[in-house]
Design a protein around this motif. Sequence first.
Motif, PDB file in Angstrom:
ATOM      1  N   UNK A  29      39.318   1.491  16.102  1.00  0.00           N
ATOM      2  CA  UNK A  29      40.454   2.309  16.567  1.00  0.00           C
ATOM      3  C   UNK A  29      40.191   3.804  16.414  1.00  0.00           C
ATOM      4  N   UNK A  30      40.263   4.524  17.525  1.00  0.00           N
ATOM      5  CA  UNK A  30      40.021   5.968  17.515  1.00  0.00           C
ATOM      6  C   UNK A  30      41.037   6.703  16.647  1.00  0.00           C
ATOM      7  N   UNK A  31      42.278   6.235  16.678  1.00  0.00           N
ATOM      8  CA  UNK A  31      43.333   6.884  15.880  1.00  0.00           C
ATOM      9  C   UNK A  31      42.961   6.896  14.400  1.00  0.00           C
ATOM     10  N   UNK A  32      42.558   5.729  13.922  1.00  0.00           N
ATOM     11  CA  UNK A  32      42.278   5.609  12.485  1.00  0.00           C
ATOM     12  C   UNK A  32      41.052   6.430  12.110  1.00  0.00           C
ATOM     13  N   UNK A  33      40.035   6.410  12.960  1.00  0.00           N
ATOM     14  CA  UNK A  33      38.818   7.154  12.637  1.00  0.00           C
ATOM     15  C   UNK A  33      39.109   8.663  12.659  1.00  0.00           C
ATOM     16  N   UNK A  34      39.917   9.100  13.624  1.00  0.00           N
ATOM     17  CA  UNK A  34      40.270  10.526  13.687  1.00  0.00           C
ATOM     18  C   UNK A  34      41.042  10.930  12.431  1.00  0.00           C
ATOM     19  N   UNK A  35      41.913  10.052  11.987  1.00  0.00           N
ATOM     20  CA  UNK A  35      42.698  10.334  10.780  1.00  0.00           C
ATOM     21  C   UNK A  35      41.792  10.448   9.553  1.00  0.00           C
ATOM     22  N   UNK A  36      40.845   9.519   9.454  1.00  0.00           N
ATOM     23  CA  UNK A  36      39.918   9.561   8.318  1.00  0.00           C
ATOM     24  C   UNK A  36      39.035  10.810   8.393  1.00  0.00           C
ATOM     25  N   UNK A  37      38.666  11.194   9.617  1.00  0.00           N
ATOM     26  CA  UNK A  37      37.816  12.382   9.783  1.00  0.00           C
ATOM     27  C   UNK A  37      38.553  13.622   9.258  1.00  0.00           C
ATOM     28  N   UNK A  38      39.851  13.681   9.502  1.00  0.00           N
ATOM     29  CA  UNK A  38      40.634  14.835   9.025  1.00  0.00           C
ATOM     30  C   UNK A  38      40.543  14.940   7.507  1.00  0.00           C
ATOM     31  N   UNK A  39      40.482  13.792   6.845  1.00  0.00           N
ATOM     32  CA  UNK A  39      40.339  13.788   5.383  1.00  0.00           C
ATOM     33  C   UNK A  39      39.034  14.402   4.936  1.00  0.00           C
ATOM     34  N   UNK A  40      38.053  14.293   5.814  1.00  0.00           N
ATOM     35  CA  UNK A  40      36.752  14.863   5.469  1.00  0.00           C
ATOM     36  C   UNK A  40      36.561  16.218   6.150  1.00  0.00           C
ATOM     37  N   UNK A  41      37.674  16.852   6.516  1.00  0.00           N
ATOM     38  CA  UNK A  41      37.614  18.231   7.005  1.00  0.00           C
ATOM     39  C   UNK A  41      37.173  18.381   8.448  1.00  0.00           C
ATOM     40  N   UNK A  42      37.297  17.318   9.249  1.00  0.00           N
ATOM     41  CA  UNK A  42      36.904  17.427  10.655  1.00  0.00           C
ATOM     42  C   UNK A  42      38.082  16.978  11.527  1.00  0.00           C
ATOM     43  N   UNK A  43      38.565  17.883  12.355  1.00  0.00           N
ATOM     44  CA  UNK A  43      39.707  17.540  13.207  1.00  0.00           C
ATOM     45  C   UNK A  43      39.196  17.212  14.604  1.00  0.00           C
ATOM     46  N   UNK A  44      39.426  15.980  15.025  1.00  0.00           N
ATOM     47  CA  UNK A  44      39.000  15.557  16.371  1.00  0.00           C
ATOM     48  C   UNK A  44      40.158  14.827  17.036  1.00  0.00           C
ATOM     49  N   UNK A  45      40.271  14.949  18.365  1.00  0.00           N
ATOM     50  CA  UNK A  45      41.344  14.211  19.024  1.00  0.00           C
ATOM     51  C   UNK A  45      40.953  12.742  19.205  1.00  0.00           C
TER      52      UNK A  45
END
Length: 489
Positions: A420-436
């Motif tokens: 799921x792209x949503x979940x991966x994007x959310x996890x990425x934000x935790x690691x300081x990377x914001x992606x749509x």
Amino acid sequence: VRATELLTRLPAWEERPGPRSHALADALRDAVSTGVVPAGTRLPAERELAAALEVSRGTVVRAYDRLREAGAAVTRHGSGTVLGGDDLRGAERRGAALLEGLPPGSILAGMGEERRAEVVDLRGAAWPGTAGLPDEAFIRTPAELDELRTDSGYRPLGIPVLRRAIARHLTGQGLPTDASQIIVTTGAQQALDLILTTLCEPGDPVLVEELTFPGLLELLTTRRLRPRPLPIGRDGVDHLALGRALQQRTPPLTYLVPTHHNPTGRTVPAPLRRLIAEQVVETGAILVDDASLTEIWLDEPPPPPIAASLPEADAHILTVGSASKWLWGGLRVGWIRASGALLDRLARVKVILDLGTGFESQLTTAALMEREDEVLPLRREALRSRYAALASALTERLPGWRFQRPTGGLSLWVDLGGAPGDAVAQLAARHGVLVPPARVCAASGRDVGALRLTFAQDEATLRRAVDGLAEAWRDHLAHTAPRAATPIV
Ligand SMILES: Cc1ncc(COP(=O)(O)O)c(C=O)c1O
């Protein structure tokens, strides 16, 4: 609302300042005021949200307390904690309802927010600044200042020098154009809005590629229009599906990004462009060819815009362009090339909407376009090396992610192979990377298991982004692996 659903609507909540409970409460409150989460939404149980966000239950308890104290949520016995705002009336309620219809995770909405310096923001596919452009273009010459002394500044269709520069630019791309066919707009975004406002009525269907530019999808929602998705393949939009859709019942408008498609980076080849032009002319349709990304090719120049395929196409095709993607987004300069009655109508509405785009940025854009031959090769070279850095970092750190080299543009579409792209994007934000997440590009509004990355940032930033994405992916696998191993009975 379920915790996992709520999660997708709070990207980067942890980036907010202060303790986590404050960050969460503030993110929830902002999500209601911007319509990302409807007022009246019942919040998940504390334990459930804590598990989804991977924080302690105490954090969520404190966040809910903070919301209640601020009057932004109420807890009623038996119905849980409900986010506030049910006291809205009239116009305010309509405004809230409109925002609620927008897809979650609007890319640009959060771009102006203050963030920690180390956060990498890849949400907008945009150049990080004016570096690389000649400074002189941003400074007015004595001759220009002299002219402005006796000019009212009202040129609703654009200043003559820029309209001429754009006409030359399009002619150079293989689409012969006269300056009188150009309407200068405040970015391509306003060009699209102007077209929708002029040619569509609320409720109308608009044919779009199944994956498309998120800003267009947001405009459709705002204007109460309905996207009708067309499949896309290796060569961009499926022209047979387009032909069938146009034959069945010609919708008022078709919107395509046939050149360096945002988000997939594909280009419709010349022979298919001609077929599309023929179908449009035969059915009396109107096509918007969003050519905003045309200039920035990686390996070879694209074919001319679709309107160049057939002389009769001019009455049916509106070609939209932009200075944002090859010069700088801050110019806020775009354009429409149109002819005949369509041109007259659009011109009339542009005057009504804003009386014209700002003079200063038009002068700067004209000065930059004057030096196109010097500027563009540098921009393209920068993109090639940035793309190479992103692609090699992804291949090395995330070998399971699949992507194709784009023909051009600023976006890379990454297939997560069913994750799921949503979940991966959310996890990425935790690691300081914001992606749509892919959802923002999907006409269906669904999570399509992909991410849109951009390679417009410098190489070091892109490598940092991939480090964060790799950590997010590791978290995702750790999170899903035990569940996948549980036998389903
Ligand atoms: C296909 C497409 N159209 C339009 C726009 C909006 O461009 P502008 O900055 O000129 O409003 C973008 C920007 O991302 C885009 O990718």
